[in-house]
Design a protein around this motif. Structure first.
Motif, PDB file in Angstrom:
ATOM      1  N   ASN A  86      41.342  14.969  11.624  1.00 40.40           N
ATOM      2  CA  ASN A  86      41.512  13.820  12.512  1.00 40.40           C
ATOM      3  C   ASN A  86      41.400  14.219  13.980  1.00 40.40           C
ATOM      4  N   ASP A  87      42.037  15.330  14.341  1.00 41.92           N
ATOM      5  CA  ASP A  87      41.987  15.797  15.737  1.00 41.92           C
ATOM      6  C   ASP A  87      40.544  16.083  16.158  1.00 41.92           C
ATOM      7  N   THR A  88      39.795  16.705  15.246  1.00 42.40           N
ATOM      8  CA  THR A  88      38.395  17.047  15.534  1.00 42.40           C
ATOM      9  C   THR A  88      37.583  15.788  15.817  1.00 42.40           C
ATOM     10  N   TRP A  89      37.751  14.788  14.963  1.00 43.10           N
ATOM     11  CA  TRP A  89      36.957  13.561  15.112  1.00 43.10           C
ATOM     12  C   TRP A  89      37.428  12.728  16.284  1.00 43.10           C
ATOM     13  N   GLN A  90      38.735  12.780  16.552  1.00 43.26           N
ATOM     14  CA  GLN A  90      39.250  12.051  17.711  1.00 43.26           C
ATOM     15  C   GLN A  90      38.592  12.584  18.988  1.00 43.26           C
ATOM     16  N   ALA A  91      38.512  13.906  19.102  1.00 38.53           N
ATOM     17  CA  ALA A  91      37.886  14.516  20.282  1.00 38.53           C
ATOM     18  C   ALA A  91      36.416  14.116  20.372  1.00 38.53           C
ATOM     19  N   LEU A  92      35.739  14.095  19.229  1.00 40.13           N
ATOM     20  CA  LEU A  92      34.323  13.716  19.224  1.00 40.13           C
ATOM     21  C   LEU A  92      34.132  12.259  19.643  1.00 40.13           C
ATOM     22  N   PHE A  93      34.962  11.386  19.086  1.00 40.70           N
ATOM     23  CA  PHE A  93      34.865   9.964  19.445  1.00 40.70           C
ATOM     24  C   PHE A  93      35.167   9.775  20.938  1.00 40.70           C
ATOM     25  N   GLN A  94      36.210  10.459  21.415  1.00 36.28           N
ATOM     26  CA  GLN A  94      36.598  10.310  22.822  1.00 36.28           C
ATOM     27  C   GLN A  94      35.483  10.771  23.749  1.00 36.28           C
ATOM     28  N   SER A  95      34.802  11.840  23.346  1.00 32.61           N
ATOM     29  CA  SER A  95      33.735  12.363  24.211  1.00 32.61           C
ATOM     30  C   SER A  95      32.585  11.366  24.315  1.00 32.61           C
ATOM     31  N   GLU A  96      32.522  10.458  23.354  1.00 31.53           N
ATOM     32  CA  GLU A  96      31.482   9.419  23.410  1.00 31.53           C
ATOM     33  C   GLU A  96      32.045   8.074  23.860  1.00 31.53           C
ATOM     34  N   GLY A  97      33.300   8.071  24.290  1.00 28.21           N
ATOM     35  CA  GLY A  97      33.919   6.848  24.774  1.00 28.21           C
ATOM     36  C   GLY A  97      34.178   5.825  23.683  1.00 28.21           C
ATOM     37  N   LYS A  98      34.294   6.294  22.425  1.00 25.58           N
ATOM     38  CA  LYS A  98      34.533   5.359  21.307  1.00 25.58           C
ATOM     39  C   LYS A  98      36.002   5.392  20.896  1.00 25.58           C
ATOM     40  N   ASP A  99      36.498   4.233  20.434  1.00 24.96           N
ATOM     41  CA  ASP A  99      37.878   4.157  19.951  1.00 24.96           C
ATOM     42  C   ASP A  99      38.010   4.916  18.640  1.00 24.96           C
ATOM     43  N   PHE A 100      39.168   5.501  18.426  1.00 22.87           N
ATOM     44  CA  PHE A 100      39.408   6.236  17.186  1.00 22.87           C
ATOM     45  C   PHE A 100      40.758   5.849  16.607  1.00 22.87           C
ATOM     46  N   ARG A 101      40.789   5.636  15.297  1.00 25.28           N
ATOM     47  CA  ARG A 101      42.046   5.463  14.565  1.00 25.28           C
ATOM     48  C   ARG A 101      42.134   6.583  13.550  1.00 25.28           C
ATOM     49  N   PRO A 102      43.210   7.376  13.555  1.00 26.62           N
ATOM     50  CA  PRO A 102      43.308   8.436  12.553  1.00 26.62           C
ATOM     51  C   PRO A 102      43.533   7.869  11.150  1.00 26.62           C
TER      52      PRO A 102
END
Ligand SMILES: [Zn+2]
Length: 280
Positions: A86-102
Motif C-alpha cells: 500500500n505504501d508503495t502504491w500510495q507514493a506512486l499515486f501521489q507522484s502522479e497527483g492521483k487520490d489513493f485509498r489503501p
C-alpha cells in the motif's frame, strides 16, 4: 527476505474470533462449492466469479475481528508486506497527483463473509473489489510450501502483492472495465481478458518488489527465484496439468507459468507500472 523491520499498518484479524462459518447454504451453495473447488487450484480467484456464483453479499456487521498488528510472526509478515505494498502504491499515486485509498487485509480461518459473498479458504487468497479488502487464510502459505512446491517468504509476499495489484486495478478502473466487457464476450474471450487482468496484477507485484527493495533492501539471494517459483506454481497450465494431466488454454483465467513469470519480471525490471500494459 529481511522483512522484520518493515512498517506495520495493521490487519483485520478474524482468526479464532467468530470464524469457522458453517457450510454454505441456499440455492447458490452447490455452485459456490464447485467454484471453491476450482479455486483450490487457481489461487486469487476472480471476485466476479464468486459473485456470479449467485451468492448474496453476506452481512459483515456481526463478524468478530480485532484490528492492529497480530502477535504471531505469520500475521506480522502479512501485515508488513501488505502495508509495504500500500505504501508503495500510495507514493506512486501521489507522484502522479492521483487520490489513493489503501486496501485492508483480512486474516481469517476457513470461511468468512465478504462484500463479494462467502470467502472460503479453498478459494485461495483473493481481493474483493466491493469492500476493497484482501482476504487470506494463512493456511494457504502451507499449501504453497507443501503442495505447490513454492516455499519461501518471498513467494508468500508475491501472493499478497498480487492481490494488492487487484486493488490498484480497482482504483484505476481496469477491473470494472473488464467486468463490463466480459458480459458481451464468449467464455474464451472473457477468459482472455481475465488473463490480462491477472498478468497485470503479477506485473504490479513486480513493481512493488522492485520499489520496496530499493527502499528497504529486503531481497536476499534466491528471493526472486522464490517469487518466480510461486508464479510458476500457480500458473494455470501448471495447475491444470497437476489437476487433470492436460492443458486447456481457453479455460485459463490467470495465465501460463511462462506468462506470469514474464510479467512479474517486467514489473520488477524498473518498478514502473507503465511496463505493465498487458492490455496492449
Ligand atoms: Zn489474481
Amino acid at each position: 527476505m529481511r522483512w522484520q523491520g518493515g512498517r506495520r499498518g495493521g490487519v483485520e484479524d478474524r482468526r479464532g474470533g467468530g470464524g469457522g462459518m458453517g457450510p454454505v447454504a441456499g440455492g447458490g451453495g452447490l455452485v459456490l462449492v464447485v467454484v471453491a473447488l476450482i479455486g483450490y487450484f487457481v489461487f486469487g480467484i476472480d471476485p466476479q466469479t464468486i459473485m456470479s456464483a449467485g451468492s448474496q453479499s453476506a452481512p459483515t456487521s456481526d463478524v468478530q475481528a480485532s484490528t492492529g498488528t497480530p502477535g504471531d510472526e505469520e500475521g506480522q509478515f502479512a501485515d508488513v508486506i501488505h502495508t509495504s505494498a500500500n505504501d508503495t502504491w500510495q507514493a506512486l499515486f501521489q507522484s502522479e497527483g492521483k487520490d489513493f485509498r489503501p486496501s485492508t487485509i483480512v486474516l481469517y480461518t476457513q470461511g468468512t463473509p465478504t462484500g463479494c459473498g462467502m470467502g472460503e479458504a479453498a478459494m485461495g487468497p483473493f481481493y474483493c473489489p466491493a469492500d476493497e479488502k484482501v482476504y487470506i487464510d494463512l493456511d494457504f502459505f502451507r499449501t504453497l510450501d507443501n503442495q505447490l512446491g513454492a516455499p519461501g517468504d518471498f513467494a508468500k509476499a508475491y501472493v499478497i502483492a498480487h492481490e494488492v495489484g487487484h486493488h490498484i486495478q480497482k482504483l484505476e478502473g481496469a477491473s470494472d472495465a473488464v467486468s463490463r466487457q466480459e458480459q458481451h464476450l464468449s467464455k474464451a474471450g472473457a477468459n482472455a481478458l481475465s488473463v490480462k487482468l491477472e498478468l497485470q496484477a503479477d506485473c504490479y507485484a513486480g513493481v512493488w518488489a522492485k520499489r520496496a527493495n530499493d527502499k528497504e533492501h529486503w531481497i536476499e539471494a534466491g528471493d526472486i527465484d522464490e517469487a518466480l517459483g510461486a508464479a510458476t506454481a500457480v500458473g494455470d497450465d501448471t495447475l491444470q496439468e497437476k489437476a487433470q494431466g492436460r492443458v486447456v488454454p481457453d479455460s485459463f483465467t490467470h495465465g501460463s507459468a511462462a506468462q506470469r513469470t514474464q510479467w512479474f519480471k517486467a514489473g520488477f525490471r524498473a518498478g514502473d507500472p507503465a511496463d505493465c500494459r498487458t492490455f496492449g
